[in-house]
Design a protein around this motif. Structure first.
Motif, PDB file in Angstrom:
ATOM      1  N   ARG A 107      14.824 -10.638  10.612  1.00 24.08           N
ATOM      2  CA  ARG A 107      14.823 -11.140  11.995  1.00 24.08           C
ATOM      3  C   ARG A 107      14.073 -10.211  12.939  1.00 24.08           C
ATOM      4  NH1 ARG A 107      20.434 -10.072  15.182  1.00 24.08           N
ATOM      5  NH2 ARG A 107      19.129 -10.569  16.942  1.00 24.08           N
ATOM      6  N   GLN A 132      15.478 -16.092  14.218  1.00 25.46           N
ATOM      7  CA  GLN A 132      15.744 -15.651  15.580  1.00 25.46           C
ATOM      8  C   GLN A 132      14.478 -15.185  16.301  1.00 25.46           C
ATOM      9  OE1 GLN A 132      19.099 -13.098  14.795  1.00 25.46           O
ATOM     10  NE2 GLN A 132      20.383 -14.825  14.315  1.00 25.46           N
ATOM     11  N   SER A 159      16.469 -21.564  13.582  1.00 26.63           N
ATOM     12  CA  SER A 159      15.989 -20.849  14.769  1.00 26.63           C
ATOM     13  C   SER A 159      14.862 -21.607  15.468  1.00 26.63           C
ATOM     14  CB  SER A 159      15.497 -19.446  14.389  1.00 26.63           C
ATOM     15  OG  SER A 159      16.569 -18.643  13.990  1.00 26.63           O
TER      16      SER A 159
END
Length: 175
Positions: A107, A132, A159
C-alpha cells in the motif's frame, strides 16, 4: 442472515474471548500481482512481477514462490519499513469466506518505485488491485504505457472501485 428492505446480509459470529480450534491451517503466498504473474507464467508467458513486499520471512516466501514458478522478480521492491501484506481467510460452512486483510508494504508504493524503464520493454501491462494510496498511481502507469504503445488490462480492487473511482474513470481511456 439478516434481511432488510435494502437487501440481505450474512454474518459469521464468533464467541468473544473464545479459543476456536481449527482442523487444518494452510499457508500460501498470494495477492493480485503475484497470483496473476504465476498464472501467466504457467500459461507459458514470460512474466515480470512488480509489487512491494517487506524485508521479512513472508516476503522471502513470496520471492521463493515467484522463482519456483519462473516469474521474473527483479522488479519486486523490498521495504525495510513495512511488512509484507498478509491475509487471514476464514471459510464458512456454506463455502463463503471472510478475509481479514493487512495490506502491508504494497500500500506504500510510490511513483519513483514503478519500473517505468522495464515497462518500455514489455508487450503488455496487467494491473491488479492497487491498495489504498497506491491506487493513485494508476493514471501515471496507464498513461506511460499508452505513450509507449503498450496495451493495458486491469483488474481493479476495492480501493479503486470505491475511494479511487474518479482515478479509475480518468484512466479508462488508456486501458
Amino acid at each position: 442472515k439478516i434481511t432488510r428492505n435494502t437487501g440481505e446480509s450474512r454474518y459469521m459470529l464468533f464467541e468473544s474471548d473464545a479459543k476456536i480450534e481449527v482442523e487444518k491451517l494452510s499457508y500460501f503466498t498470494g495477492g493480485g500481482a503475484t497470483n496473476s504473474s504465476v498464472t501467466f507464467s504457467c500459461q507459458g508467458i514470460a512474466t515480470t512481477c512488480f509489487c512491494m513486499i517487506g524485508n521479512d520471512e513472508a516476503g522471502k516466501n513470496v520471492l521463493d514462490d515467484l522463482k519456483r514458478y519462473k516469474v521474473n522478480a527483479d522488479c519486486v521492491v523490498k521495504s525495510d519499513e513495512h511488512p509484507t501484506g498478509k491475509s487471514f481467510v476464514v471459510n464458512a460452512v456454506d463455502g463463503e469466506r471472510t478475509i481479514f486483510a493487512h495490506r502491508g508494504a504494497n500500500r506504500f508504493l510510490k511513483k519513483e518505485l514503478v519500473p517505468f524503464n522495464v515497462m518500455k520493454n514489455v508487450d503488455q501491462v496487467y494491473i491488479t488491485s492497487l491498495s489504498q494510496e497506491a491506487a493513485l498511481l494508476l493514471p501515471d502507469i496507464v498513461s506511460f504505457a499508452k505513450e509507449n504503445k503498450k496495451s493495458v488490462a486491469i483488474n481493479p480492487g476495492i480501493s479503486l472501485l470505491s475511494s479511487g473511482a474518479l482515478v479509475l474513470r480518468d484512466s479508462l481511456r488508456y486501458i
